[in-house]
Design a protein around this motif. Sequence first.
Motif, PDB file in Angstrom:
ATOM      1  N   LYS A 146       3.356  54.625  65.382  1.00 44.47           N
ATOM      2  CA  LYS A 146       4.582  55.346  65.015  1.00 44.47           C
ATOM      3  C   LYS A 146       4.951  55.062  63.556  1.00 44.47           C
ATOM      4  CE  LYS A 146       9.338  56.028  66.706  1.00 44.47           C
ATOM      5  NZ  LYS A 146      10.129  55.536  65.559  1.00 44.47           N
ATOM      6  N   HIS A 147       4.852  53.791  63.158  1.00 50.59           N
ATOM      7  CA  HIS A 147       5.210  53.415  61.789  1.00 50.59           C
ATOM      8  C   HIS A 147       4.247  54.049  60.783  1.00 50.59           C
ATOM      9  CE1 HIS A 147       6.874  50.854  58.620  1.00 50.59           C
ATOM     10  NE2 HIS A 147       5.630  50.688  58.214  1.00 50.59           N
ATOM     11  N   LEU A 148       2.951  54.023  61.069  1.00 48.36           N
ATOM     12  CA  LEU A 148       1.973  54.604  60.152  1.00 48.36           C
ATOM     13  C   LEU A 148       2.213  56.101  59.962  1.00 48.36           C
ATOM     14  CD1 LEU A 148      -1.267  52.795  61.362  1.00 48.36           C
ATOM     15  CD2 LEU A 148       0.007  52.346  59.250  1.00 48.36           C
ATOM     16  N   ILE A 149       2.579  56.767  61.044  1.00 47.57           N
ATOM     17  CA  ILE A 149       2.890  58.201  60.949  1.00 47.57           C
ATOM     18  C   ILE A 149       4.136  58.419  60.098  1.00 47.57           C
ATOM     19  CG2 ILE A 149       3.669  60.200  62.284  1.00 47.57           C
ATOM     20  CD1 ILE A 149       1.840  59.127  64.577  1.00 47.57           C
ATOM     21  N   GLU A 150       5.176  57.625  60.349  1.00 49.64           N
ATOM     22  CA  GLU A 150       6.426  57.781  59.600  1.00 49.64           C
ATOM     23  C   GLU A 150       6.235  57.476  58.123  1.00 49.64           C
ATOM     24  OE1 GLU A 150       9.009  55.150  61.702  1.00 49.64           O
ATOM     25  OE2 GLU A 150       9.524  56.627  63.246  1.00 49.64           O
ATOM     26  N   LYS A 151       5.350  56.510  57.795  1.00 49.96           N
ATOM     27  CA  LYS A 151       5.096  56.126  56.407  1.00 49.96           C
ATOM     28  C   LYS A 151       4.012  56.997  55.754  1.00 49.96           C
ATOM     29  CE  LYS A 151       7.922  52.679  55.746  1.00 49.96           C
ATOM     30  NZ  LYS A 151       8.935  52.690  54.666  1.00 49.96           N
TER      31      LYS A 151
ATOM     32  N   LEU B 259       5.778  42.179  63.011  1.00 47.81           N
ATOM     33  CA  LEU B 259       4.717  41.534  62.247  1.00 47.81           C
ATOM     34  C   LEU B 259       3.442  42.384  62.268  1.00 47.81           C
ATOM     35  CD1 LEU B 259       5.221  37.850  63.495  1.00 47.81           C
ATOM     36  CD2 LEU B 259       6.192  38.942  61.462  1.00 47.81           C
ATOM     37  N   TYR B 260       3.149  42.992  63.408  1.00 46.35           N
ATOM     38  CA  TYR B 260       2.008  43.910  63.499  1.00 46.35           C
ATOM     39  C   TYR B 260       2.157  45.044  62.491  1.00 46.35           C
ATOM     40  CZ  TYR B 260      -0.403  42.221  67.706  1.00 46.35           C
ATOM     41  OH  TYR B 260      -1.151  41.495  68.589  1.00 46.35           O
ATOM     42  N   ILE B 261       3.362  45.582  62.419  1.00 48.16           N
ATOM     43  CA  ILE B 261       3.625  46.693  61.499  1.00 48.16           C
ATOM     44  C   ILE B 261       3.396  46.258  60.058  1.00 48.16           C
ATOM     45  CG2 ILE B 261       5.518  48.066  60.524  1.00 48.16           C
ATOM     46  CD1 ILE B 261       6.558  48.351  63.447  1.00 48.16           C
TER      47      ILE B 261
ATOM     48  N   PHE C 290      -2.819  46.463  55.541  1.00 47.52           N
ATOM     49  CA  PHE C 290      -4.223  46.816  55.736  1.00 47.52           C
ATOM     50  C   PHE C 290      -4.500  48.243  55.270  1.00 47.52           C
ATOM     51  CE2 PHE C 290      -7.443  48.787  58.513  1.00 47.52           C
ATOM     52  CZ  PHE C 290      -8.551  48.008  58.195  1.00 47.52           C
ATOM     53  N   PHE C 291      -3.648  49.170  55.697  1.00 49.44           N
ATOM     54  CA  PHE C 291      -3.857  50.569  55.314  1.00 49.44           C
ATOM     55  C   PHE C 291      -3.694  50.758  53.811  1.00 49.44           C
ATOM     56  CE2 PHE C 291      -4.276  51.521  59.617  1.00 49.44           C
ATOM     57  CZ  PHE C 291      -4.587  52.862  59.793  1.00 49.44           C
ATOM     58  N   GLN C 292      -2.774  50.021  53.204  1.00 46.29           N
ATOM     59  CA  GLN C 292      -2.603  50.131  51.757  1.00 46.29           C
ATOM     60  C   GLN C 292      -3.822  49.596  51.022  1.00 46.29           C
ATOM     61  OE1 GLN C 292       0.228  51.786  50.594  1.00 46.29           O
ATOM     62  NE2 GLN C 292      -1.162  51.916  48.821  1.00 46.29           N
ATOM     63  N   MET C 293      -4.418  48.519  51.549  1.00 43.18           N
ATOM     64  CA  MET C 293      -5.651  47.982  50.961  1.00 43.18           C
ATOM     65  C   MET C 293      -6.760  49.041  50.996  1.00 43.18           C
ATOM     66  SD  MET C 293      -5.494  44.166  52.646  1.00 43.18           S
ATOM     67  CE  MET C 293      -7.078  43.567  52.067  1.00 43.18           C
TER      68      MET C 293
END
Length: 291
Positions: free
Chosen positions: A16-21, A155-157, A163-166
């Motif tokens: 959900k967070h990855l989609i929102e970001k 913390l997972y988020i 990780f995704f930004q890397m």
Amino acid sequence: MVTLLLMSYKGFAVLKHLIEKRQSAIIDSVIIGEDKAVQNDYSDAIAKLCTDNNLKFFNRKDIYTITSPYCFVISWRWMIQADHAEIIVLHDSLLPKYRGFAPLVNQLIQGEKEIGVTAIQASDEYDKGPMLLQKSAPVQYPLKIKEAIEIASGLYIQIAEDFFQMLLDNTKFTYTDQNEAQATYSLWRDDEDYKIDWSQDAASIVRFIDAVGYPYMGASAFLGHEKIRIEDAEEYRDVTIVNRDAGKIIFMEDGKPIVVCGSGLIKLKEARYDNSQISIFPLQKFRIRFK
């Protein structure tokens, strides 16, 4: 591109967070696992997120092939067939402590003052891989497992976002080996491990009740011949008992029993029969021993 292997509320929260970001553009596909041992495994919610956002997804039992160069794995407990992928596994502890199973539950039972999440490279021996990212948060008790899961999910988020930004920045991964001298292990838990040991001290029993509650089955005991699940309890001021016999009721207050522990007392606030799901309150007898 990344394949996500997800299960549980933590997997749902990360997706959900990855989609929102707007970091989901590099998600190749999502593989969804199911867990029948919890009351809500969030598999349907993860699938709906994928459908609503046009993400390709599969159930773990479907036929699929992982072709992306990276796998990002949350709450997974099965072998992953991805020979050419770099597999990053998230674990519910500050490794190398609490390697193994049910690490978050066991950390709460032990009364740890800090919980954490570690991202490691998958290895042949479980939870021994080199560490990529690690996040932690302080905790205070009383603390129920549902609240701890929400803290851990945060913390997972954080780790997922880093990780995704890397990946988006094409940053080279830097791993750190675990210190074997500091390693501890956390064993798998089954229904036997939900039983309350009334010989323990009151604080430990309350932490145990809180640690194995919703979304798990709940701490168990026997009232006569019927199994019950104790969902909520609190420490109660102790008194001097000349023949301390753990598990017996010593007082009743507002219709709720005060139970003798190995040291200290606890007040049972919420409990239900395991089969019928009906509350055990009000109790019909005072002279009762919980086993």
